[in-house]
Design a protein around this motif. Structure first.
Motif, short mmCIF file in Angstrom:
data_model
loop_
_atom_site.label_atom_id
_atom_site.label_comp_id
_atom_site.label_asym_id
_atom_site.label_seq_id
_atom_site.Cartn_x
_atom_site.Cartn_y
_atom_site.Cartn_z
N VAL A 189 0.85 -1.20 0.00
CA VAL A 189 0.00 0.00 0.00
C VAL A 189 0.88 1.24 0.00
CG1 VAL A 189 -1.99 -1.09 1.10
CG2 VAL A 189 -0.19 -0.13 2.52
N SER A 190 0.28 2.38 -0.36
CA SER A 190 1.05 3.62 -0.48
C SER A 190 1.20 4.32 0.86
CB SER A 190 0.38 4.57 -1.49
OG SER A 190 -0.86 5.01 -0.99
N LYS A 191 2.19 5.20 0.93
CA LYS A 191 2.47 5.95 2.15
C LYS A 191 1.32 6.88 2.51
CE LYS A 191 6.08 8.85 4.21
NZ LYS A 191 7.42 9.48 3.96
N ASP A 192 0.69 7.50 1.49
CA ASP A 192 -0.42 8.41 1.77
C ASP A 192 -1.60 7.67 2.38
OD1 ASP A 192 1.01 10.53 0.78
OD2 ASP A 192 0.20 10.38 -1.23
N ARG A 193 -1.88 6.48 1.86
CA ARG A 193 -3.00 5.72 2.44
C ARG A 193 -2.69 5.29 3.87
NH1 ARG A 193 -6.87 1.57 -0.62
NH2 ARG A 193 -7.51 3.62 -1.34
N ILE A 194 -1.43 4.96 4.14
CA ILE A 194 -1.04 4.57 5.50
C ILE A 194 -1.23 5.74 6.46
CG2 ILE A 194 0.91 3.84 6.93
CD1 ILE A 194 1.95 2.34 4.44
N LYS A 195 -0.84 6.94 6.01
CA LYS A 195 -0.97 8.12 6.88
C LYS A 195 -2.42 8.43 7.19
CE LYS A 195 3.26 10.67 5.79
NZ LYS A 195 3.81 11.95 5.26
N ASP A 196 -3.32 8.12 6.25
CA ASP A 196 -4.74 8.42 6.44
C ASP A 196 -5.50 7.28 7.11
OD1 ASP A 196 -4.32 10.83 5.20
OD2 ASP A 196 -4.88 10.11 3.22
N ALA A 197 -4.80 6.24 7.55
CA ALA A 197 -5.48 5.09 8.16
C ALA A 197 -6.16 5.51 9.46
CB ALA A 197 -4.47 3.98 8.44
N PRO A 198 -7.32 4.93 9.79
CA PRO A 198 -8.01 5.28 11.04
C PRO A 198 -7.17 4.93 12.26
CG PRO A 198 -9.00 3.34 10.03
CD PRO A 198 -8.04 3.88 9.02
N HIS A 199 -7.29 5.76 13.27
CA HIS A 199 -6.53 5.53 14.50
C HIS A 199 -7.13 4.37 15.28
CE1 HIS A 199 -4.24 6.26 18.12
NE2 HIS A 199 -5.36 6.25 18.80
N VAL A 200 -6.27 3.45 15.67
CA VAL A 200 -6.68 2.30 16.48
C VAL A 200 -5.77 2.25 17.69
CG1 VAL A 200 -6.91 -0.22 16.58
CG2 VAL A 200 -7.52 1.01 14.49
N ASP A 201 -6.36 2.07 18.86
CA ASP A 201 -5.60 2.04 20.10
C ASP A 201 -4.82 0.74 20.17
OD1 ASP A 201 -4.54 2.41 22.56
OD2 ASP A 201 -6.41 2.18 23.68
N VAL A 202 -3.47 0.84 20.09
CA VAL A 202 -2.63 -0.36 20.14
C VAL A 202 -2.36 -0.81 21.57
CG1 VAL A 202 -1.52 0.13 17.96
CG2 VAL A 202 -0.53 1.03 20.06
N ASP A 203 -2.81 -0.04 22.54
CA ASP A 203 -2.62 -0.41 23.94
C ASP A 203 -3.84 -1.13 24.50
OD1 ASP A 203 -0.16 0.78 23.91
OD2 ASP A 203 -0.94 2.73 24.48
#
Length: 286
Positions: free
Chosen positions: A71-85
């Motif tokens: 996947v592209s860098k722009d799509r990664i930056k726009d990914a929804p925030h998910v709590d990894v904790d």
């Protein structure tokens, strides 16, 4: 597809997008509960790695010392925030949002994960005794582990009487970014200057000389009484100003690096292990 054995080589290594641009460093790996295969990798981004983005491991591969994703860098930056904790677990809503963002069909991905003969999300070594209900529960919930090879270190033999305690270490790096611009600009100003120079001019004066024997002949020539007129030209010097452009110096810009000390504050997590003896004080040992 990245296998479980490759996870230690993935964590804390650079991640590049489909166009070959660096996205960040791999921080956590999330596994599919049904197949046990890596499904998501989180990448630290931002100035000090303060942000984490989820990237699908679909078609990801290790190239030398870094991970390449599809996947592209722009799509990664726009990914929804998910709590990894959240205890190393993705709930159904979180995973649905990630699937939708990356354009992954939920049902098709589940079928691929449970069909060893299909490509893409298919598992290279699927667990043999999973029925449809168990596999579906694995895609929408269940127990996932993430971060610092946690999935591997907690997979010890059953009945083991020891556990591993881990701590996060803070790694501080620097990122070069534009801080300002400097330029040279040449423009013209007009100023007055004064110079003092000598100038000469002619003045007329009347000189009277007595008649001598030597010039008597010249004096007696001509009529005795007459009118006459003589004229002389007078000359004078005047200042003349002329300008010429002359090079006087060369000017250029140069840069030098200055090192300063800057204190960075961050938070790290540490595991603590406590023993619960209940009411059995007799067998307690410090």
């Amino acid at each position: 597809m990245i296998t479980r054995e490759q996870i230690p080589a993935v964590l804390d290594h650079p991640v590049y997008d489909a166009e070959g641009s660096k996205v960040g460093n791999a921080k956590n790996v999330f596994f599919d509960d049904a197949t046990g295969q890596p499904e998501w990798v989180t990448v630290t981004t931002g100035l000090f790695g303060t942000s984490e983005s989820f990237i699908p491991m679909h078609d990801a591969r290790m190239v030398e010392d870094h991970l390449e994703v599809s996947v592209s860098k722009d799509r990664i930056k726009d990914a929804p925030h998910v709590d990894v904790d959240s205890g190393g677990h993705l709930d159904e809503d979180e995973e649905h949002r990630l699937y939708e963002h990356y354009g992954i069909d939920w049902d098709a991905a589940w079928q691929e994960a449970n069909d060893p003969g299909r490509a893409g999300w298919a598992s290279a070594d699927p667990e043999p005794d999973r029925n449809t209900e168990t596999a579906e529960a694995g895609r929408t919930g269940g127990d996932r582990r993430s971060g610092d090879d946690a999935a591997l270190r907690d997979a010890g033999p059953s009945g083991e009487d020891a556990m591993t305690r881990s701590e996060e270490e803070m790694h501080v790096g620097v990122e070069r970014q534009e801080a300002g611009r400097a330029r040279l600009r040449k423009y013209v100003v007009v100023e007055e200057q004064q110079r003092t120079i000598p100038v000469r001019h002619e003045e007329v004066r009347v000189v009277r000389e007595p008649i001598t024997d030597a010039d008597t002949g010249d004096a007696l020539s001509g009529p005795e009484i007459s009118e006459a007129e003589r004229e002389v030209t007078l000359y004078a010097e005047t200042p003349v100003v002329e300008t010429r452009a002359e090079p006087v110096e060369r000017v250029r810009l140069s840069t030098e690096e200055v090192t300063e000390e800057e204190t960075v504050t961050g938070t790290v997590r540490k595991e603590r292990i406590e023993a619960d003896y209940g009411n059995d004080e007799e067998h307690r040992r410090d």
